[in-house]
Design a protein around this motif. Structure first.
Motif, mmCIF file in Angstrom:
data_model
loop_
_atom_site.group_PDB
_atom_site.id
_atom_site.type_symbol
_atom_site.label_atom_id
_atom_site.label_comp_id
_atom_site.label_asym_id
_atom_site.label_seq_id
_atom_site.Cartn_x
_atom_site.Cartn_y
_atom_site.Cartn_z
ATOM 1 N N ALA A 55 35.214 44.711 44.918
ATOM 2 C CA ALA A 55 35.937 44.472 46.175
ATOM 3 C C ALA A 55 34.968 44.452 47.354
ATOM 4 N N VAL A 56 34.031 45.405 47.381
ATOM 5 C CA VAL A 56 33.060 45.444 48.472
ATOM 6 C C VAL A 56 32.227 44.168 48.502
ATOM 7 N N VAL A 57 31.748 43.732 47.326
ATOM 8 C CA VAL A 57 30.920 42.524 47.248
ATOM 9 C C VAL A 57 31.683 41.306 47.753
ATOM 10 N N LEU A 58 32.923 41.135 47.289
ATOM 11 C CA LEU A 58 33.679 39.945 47.674
ATOM 12 C C LEU A 58 34.179 40.021 49.114
ATOM 13 N N TYR A 80 50.001 41.161 44.072
ATOM 14 C CA TYR A 80 48.979 40.540 43.223
ATOM 15 C C TYR A 80 47.831 41.529 42.976
ATOM 16 N N GLY A 81 47.426 42.252 44.028
ATOM 17 C CA GLY A 81 46.350 43.218 43.894
ATOM 18 C C GLY A 81 46.728 44.412 43.047
ATOM 19 N N VAL A 82 47.970 44.886 43.184
ATOM 20 C CA VAL A 82 48.439 46.000 42.350
ATOM 21 C C VAL A 82 48.392 45.599 40.872
ATOM 22 N N ALA A 83 48.884 44.392 40.569
ATOM 23 C CA ALA A 83 48.852 43.910 39.184
ATOM 24 C C ALA A 83 47.418 43.779 38.690
ATOM 25 N N LEU A 84 46.529 43.306 39.557
ATOM 26 C CA LEU A 84 45.120 43.154 39.189
ATOM 27 C C LEU A 84 44.480 44.500 38.883
ATOM 28 N N GLY A 85 44.761 45.502 39.723
ATOM 29 C CA GLY A 85 44.196 46.830 39.491
ATOM 30 C C GLY A 85 44.692 47.449 38.201
ATOM 31 N N ALA A 178 41.268 30.494 47.885
ATOM 32 C CA ALA A 178 41.082 31.394 46.751
ATOM 33 C C ALA A 178 40.192 32.585 47.089
ATOM 34 N N GLY A 179 39.099 32.340 47.823
ATOM 35 C CA GLY A 179 38.217 33.444 48.182
ATOM 36 C C GLY A 179 38.913 34.489 49.022
ATOM 37 N N LEU A 180 39.807 34.040 49.890
ATOM 38 C CA LEU A 180 40.558 34.954 50.744
ATOM 39 C C LEU A 180 41.520 35.807 49.923
ATOM 40 N N SER A 181 42.318 35.163 49.060
ATOM 41 C CA SER A 181 43.314 35.898 48.279
ATOM 42 C C SER A 181 42.665 36.824 47.252
ATOM 43 N N VAL A 182 41.586 36.368 46.625
ATOM 44 C CA VAL A 182 40.930 37.188 45.605
ATOM 45 C C VAL A 182 40.262 38.411 46.236
ATOM 46 N N ALA A 298 42.118 33.495 35.440
ATOM 47 C CA ALA A 298 41.143 34.258 34.661
ATOM 48 C C ALA A 298 39.965 34.717 35.482
ATOM 49 N N ALA A 299 39.895 34.291 36.723
ATOM 50 C CA ALA A 299 38.685 34.545 37.517
ATOM 51 C C ALA A 299 38.415 36.028 37.706
ATOM 52 N N SER A 300 39.454 36.825 37.876
ATOM 53 C CA SER A 300 39.240 38.249 38.114
ATOM 54 C C SER A 300 39.605 39.081 36.907
ATOM 55 N N ALA A 301 39.765 38.435 35.824
ATOM 56 C CA ALA A 301 40.091 39.178 34.617
ATOM 57 C C ALA A 301 38.917 40.046 34.224
ATOM 58 N N PRO A 302 39.205 41.204 33.580
ATOM 59 C CA PRO A 302 38.145 42.111 33.190
ATOM 60 C C PRO A 302 37.287 41.541 32.072
#
Length: 302
Positions: A55-58, A80-85, A178-182, A298-302
């Motif tokens: 998160a800090v990097v992006l 979206y962020g809660v689901a991602l976490g 995309a960069g903003l939302s991610v 899939a971009a932020s998938a673990p």
């Protein structure tokens, strides 16, 4: 005519190599986390460090505070962020007891379910059958109950559910860059997983070895894959992107074999192949859709 051939060849190979690189870096970063961070801070601490530093990097890369979206979009990005976490946390919890490639294959059922939801064409039922067959070979059911840890499988299925939820909310903010939302989504994800990591690992999260390895893992498994996939998306239709990203379970299994020494049975390799075939088939026969954000799933998938 010959002068156009190198350009045509590069336009074909660049997105393919970009996606292969994204999947490869993601697998290397995750393997590194499992071998180096799990022993120090556990799966919970690893998730906190990886997501927090990502998160800090992006946030520094995209600086979303310069043009924040409206309140309605921010609410969706928060979901979206809660689901991602939760997806990242559940996936790393699954990795404690499951082979990397198997965990990825089970998790892939999430986006596959979203892709197939509501399908009524006969060809779509072929992909459903392949996916079900692959999962049936992987899940600890019947006589194979001792082959995989049921708790690990449960966490992998939870990660799949969270990935599907993440895609649904991600599509709702497809009009946001995309960069903003991610970057904003990862910031919310960090707020979700940091308390869990701190409760488990405490001040160990702030040790220099953990922060150093964590930063490397964050760059390899988030910043680099997201950037490469976004470059590929600019040159590929969504269906082609979906087919190429389906390489991830196989690449994960190969990297786990080389880097972690995790060997899979023939049935597990077959299961991964079936799930990949279902994903590729679904992407290849999908109806045209305008939501580019869905392909970024899939971009932020673990």
């Amino acid at each position: 005519m010959s002068s156009h051939r190198p350009l045509a060849a590069s336009s074909f190979w660049f997105p393919f190599l970009a996606i292969l690189g994204a999947v490869g870096f993601l697998g290397i970063g995750t393997s590194w986390a499992k071998t180096s961070l799990f022993p120090l801070v556990g799966a919970q601490g690893t998730t906190a460090v990886r997501v927090g530093l990502s998160a800090v990097v992006l946030l520094l890369l995209w600086r979303p505070w310069r043009r924040l979206p409206g309140r309605a979009d921010l609410r969706v990005i928060a979901c979206y962020g809660v689901a991602l976490g939760l997806m990242n946390l559940a996936f790393y919890m699954a990795l404690r007891t499951l082979p990397f490639g198997v965990a990825v294959a089970i998790e892939f059922s999430g986006p596959l379910a979203v892709a197939l939801y509501g399908s009524r064409r006969p060809v779509d039922f072929i992909w459903v059958a392949l996916a079900v067959a692959g999962l049936a070979l992987l899940l600890p059911l019947g006589h194979g109950v001792d082959t995989l840890d049921p708790v690990g499988v449960g966490f992998a299925l939870l990660a799949a559910l969270c990935w599907a939820t993440y895609i649904v909310f991600g599509k709702r903010v497809g009009h946001v860059p995309a960069g903003l939302s991610v970057s904003l989504g990862l910031a919310v994800a960090a707020l979700v997983v940091l308390p869990v990591g701190v409760a488990h690992a405490g001040t160990a999260l702030l040790s220099l070895p953990v922060l150093g390895i964590g930063l490397g893992v964050a760059i390899l498994s988030s910043a680099v894959p997201i950037s490469l996939e976004m470059l590929a998306l600019q040159r590929l239709p969504k269906q082609a992107f979906g087919i190429m990203i389906s390489m991830e379970p196989a690449v994960a299994a190969v990297l786990a074999l080389v880097l972690l020494g995790e060997r899979l049975s023939a049935a597990q390799w077959l299961a991964i192949a079936l799930i990949m075939a279902a994903s590729m088939g679904s992407a290849a026969t999908a109806r045209p859709a305008g939501a580019r954000r869905g392909a970024l799933a899939a971009a932020s998938a673990p």
